[in-house]
Design a protein around this motif. Sequence first.
Motif, PDB file in Angstrom:
ATOM      1  N   UNK A   1     -12.749  14.047  -8.237  1.00  0.00           N
ATOM      2  CA  UNK A   1     -13.785  14.924  -7.695  1.00  0.00           C
ATOM      3  C   UNK A   1     -14.803  15.323  -8.752  1.00  0.00           C
ATOM      4  N   UNK A   2     -14.362  15.406 -10.012  1.00  0.00           N
ATOM      5  CA  UNK A   2     -15.269  15.783 -11.102  1.00  0.00           C
ATOM      6  C   UNK A   2     -16.244  14.667 -11.458  1.00  0.00           C
ATOM      7  N   UNK A   3     -15.987  13.443 -11.005  1.00  0.00           N
ATOM      8  CA  UNK A   3     -16.845  12.277 -11.237  1.00  0.00           C
ATOM      9  C   UNK A   3     -17.165  12.080 -12.727  1.00  0.00           C
ATOM     10  N   UNK A   4     -16.125  11.969 -13.554  1.00  0.00           N
ATOM     11  CA  UNK A   4     -16.374  11.854 -14.992  1.00  0.00           C
ATOM     12  C   UNK A   4     -16.948  10.496 -15.384  1.00  0.00           C
ATOM     13  N   UNK A   5     -17.813  10.506 -16.388  1.00  0.00           N
ATOM     14  CA  UNK A   5     -18.210   9.239 -17.010  1.00  0.00           C
ATOM     15  C   UNK A   5     -17.544   9.086 -18.373  1.00  0.00           C
ATOM     16  N   UNK A   6     -16.778  10.124 -18.797  1.00  0.00           N
ATOM     17  CA  UNK A   6     -15.999  10.072 -20.027  1.00  0.00           C
ATOM     18  C   UNK A   6     -14.836  11.042 -19.904  1.00  0.00           C
ATOM     19  N   UNK A   7     -13.630  10.556 -20.185  1.00  0.00           N
ATOM     20  CA  UNK A   7     -12.440  11.406 -20.178  1.00  0.00           C
ATOM     21  C   UNK A   7     -11.860  11.431 -21.587  1.00  0.00           C
ATOM     22  N   UNK A   8     -11.712  12.618 -22.128  1.00  0.00           N
ATOM     23  CA  UNK A   8     -11.100  12.805 -23.437  1.00  0.00           C
ATOM     24  C   UNK A   8      -9.664  13.246 -23.200  1.00  0.00           C
ATOM     25  N   UNK A   9      -8.717  12.347 -23.510  1.00  0.00           N
ATOM     26  CA  UNK A   9      -7.330  12.522 -23.090  1.00  0.00           C
ATOM     27  C   UNK A   9      -6.431  13.103 -24.170  1.00  0.00           C
ATOM     28  N   UNK A  10      -7.020  13.675 -25.224  1.00  0.00           N
ATOM     29  CA  UNK A  10      -6.210  14.333 -26.241  1.00  0.00           C
ATOM     30  C   UNK A  10      -5.160  13.407 -26.820  1.00  0.00           C
ATOM     31  N   UNK A  11      -3.936  13.911 -26.929  1.00  0.00           N
ATOM     32  CA  UNK A  11      -2.831  13.108 -27.445  1.00  0.00           C
ATOM     33  C   UNK A  11      -1.935  12.614 -26.300  1.00  0.00           C
ATOM     34  N   UNK A  12      -2.552  12.258 -25.194  1.00  0.00           N
ATOM     35  CA  UNK A  12      -1.820  11.758 -24.035  1.00  0.00           C
ATOM     36  C   UNK A  12      -0.930  10.585 -24.430  1.00  0.00           C
ATOM     37  N   UNK A  13       0.345  10.664 -24.056  1.00  0.00           N
ATOM     38  CA  UNK A  13       1.315   9.637 -24.410  1.00  0.00           C
ATOM     39  C   UNK A  13       1.820   8.854 -23.205  1.00  0.00           C
ATOM     40  N   UNK A  14       1.551   9.337 -22.013  1.00  0.00           N
ATOM     41  CA  UNK A  14       2.056   8.726 -20.787  1.00  0.00           C
ATOM     42  C   UNK A  14       1.150   7.571 -20.385  1.00  0.00           C
ATOM     43  N   UNK A  15       1.623   6.347 -20.579  1.00  0.00           N
ATOM     44  CA  UNK A  15       0.805   5.172 -20.293  1.00  0.00           C
ATOM     45  C   UNK A  15       0.460   5.049 -18.812  1.00  0.00           C
ATOM     46  N   UNK A  16       1.350   5.520 -17.948  1.00  0.00           N
ATOM     47  CA  UNK A  16       1.071   5.456 -16.520  1.00  0.00           C
ATOM     48  C   UNK A  16      -0.090   6.374 -16.166  1.00  0.00           C
ATOM     49  N   UNK A  17      -0.095   7.567 -16.743  1.00  0.00           N
ATOM     50  CA  UNK A  17      -1.196   8.493 -16.495  1.00  0.00           C
ATOM     51  C   UNK A  17      -2.495   7.934 -17.074  1.00  0.00           C
ATOM     52  N   UNK A  18      -2.419   7.369 -18.274  1.00  0.00           N
ATOM     53  CA  UNK A  18      -3.615   6.769 -18.881  1.00  0.00           C
ATOM     54  C   UNK A  18      -4.168   5.643 -18.014  1.00  0.00           C
ATOM     55  N   UNK A  19      -3.281   4.858 -17.424  1.00  0.00           N
ATOM     56  CA  UNK A  19      -3.718   3.771 -16.543  1.00  0.00           C
ATOM     57  C   UNK A  19      -4.475   4.332 -15.345  1.00  0.00           C
ATOM     58  N   UNK A  20      -3.959   5.403 -14.764  1.00  0.00           N
ATOM     59  CA  UNK A  20      -4.626   6.024 -13.626  1.00  0.00           C
ATOM     60  C   UNK A  20      -5.994   6.582 -14.018  1.00  0.00           C
ATOM     61  N   UNK A  21      -6.046   7.191 -15.196  1.00  0.00           N
ATOM     62  CA  UNK A  21      -7.312   7.756 -15.665  1.00  0.00           C
ATOM     63  C   UNK A  21      -8.342   6.645 -15.906  1.00  0.00           C
ATOM     64  N   UNK A  22      -7.885   5.516 -16.441  1.00  0.00           N
ATOM     65  CA  UNK A  22      -8.807   4.413 -16.712  1.00  0.00           C
ATOM     66  C   UNK A  22      -9.294   3.747 -15.436  1.00  0.00           C
ATOM     67  N   UNK A  23      -8.546   3.924 -14.356  1.00  0.00           N
ATOM     68  CA  UNK A  23      -9.025   3.442 -13.064  1.00  0.00           C
ATOM     69  C   UNK A  23     -10.141   4.338 -12.535  1.00  0.00           C
ATOM     70  N   UNK A  24     -10.106   5.609 -12.917  1.00  0.00           N
ATOM     71  CA  UNK A  24     -11.186   6.529 -12.544  1.00  0.00           C
ATOM     72  C   UNK A  24     -12.432   6.223 -13.368  1.00  0.00           C
ATOM     73  N   UNK A  25     -12.251   6.078 -14.679  1.00  0.00           N
ATOM     74  CA  UNK A  25     -13.318   5.597 -15.552  1.00  0.00           C
ATOM     75  C   UNK A  25     -12.688   4.879 -16.738  1.00  0.00           C
TER      76      UNK A  25
END
Length: 333
Positions: free
Chosen positions: A132-156
Amino acid sequence: MTSTSRRSSSTRRRTFRGVAAFGAAAVLLAGCGSGSDSDGKGNADAKSAADGGGTRTVKDATGRAVQVPAHPKRVVTLTQEDLDAVLALGVKPVGITNGQGLGEPPAYLKDKVKDVDVVGNLLQPVMDKVIKAKPDLILAGDMQDEQVLKQLREITPATLVTMAPTDDWKLSLRGVGNAVNKLDTANKVISDYEAKAKKTGGELGKGKGAEVSIVRWNPDGPSWMENKQFASLVATDMGLKRPKNQNKDGNAHTPTLSLEKIDEIDGDWIFLSTLTADGAKALKDVQGKPAYKELNAVKKGHVVTVDGSVWSTRGGPLAADKVIEDFKKALDK
């Protein structure tokens, strides 16, 4: 993931073992690529980038090459540290997460993000809200969960891990500065901070060069902060000293101490924080016990309660400014 597990030094080192070779330096470097890529200093050199279009290729904290907008307009931050960094760089995000151990943004940043949507808890984004936020850049900090990162990369695809295990806040800030094409601004923020820390530390009067113990009280007891932990680095930049037994390298906190070892947290001054309600209750309970009352700093009235959501994090320039002010207020009396 709990705040305690997220901040565990040993967990970080195990999780990042495969990427630690890249180190924090990788996040500072822009890769080579098309004509609109960065020149390696965070400055776009193509006309399209200057006009607000185009992309640049940067490396994140894992060494991954990521294409990002030359001038991102809709930034989402998933950690307090990334939020602190972008605000200090003059970038207002469109989505943020709650602070560490909190159900709301951290208090010291709250006024700056009153109208910004919260998209989840720390490192626990709600994907529908991120979309909903329609990001063009996501800063994921020290995110370690590859599954979550995969989902985020599908958003952008422009999703970056911004922190590695050994990064201090200055290195992370430069990485975020590079990602949002404001590396020059990041360097100035750091330079201004260092000048303020040195000046303030030199003007403390009798408190100049004081020996300071930096402690977080957990539900099961206290931990003191190692030399390369965020608030400890600020103390060093101000010319302050650490108690002899706390003068040790490391960028985290020690294992929780038993009441029998409580003397390890002593010093000329103790700066004491908690992160959770359980930690605050445990501290209140121990303050009535003889072992606590016998600490030299307690006897001298040199115990200062500080905000754990500032002092016990990995930090940022706005948090560093708050720590400087807390030191000044206590030691300049």
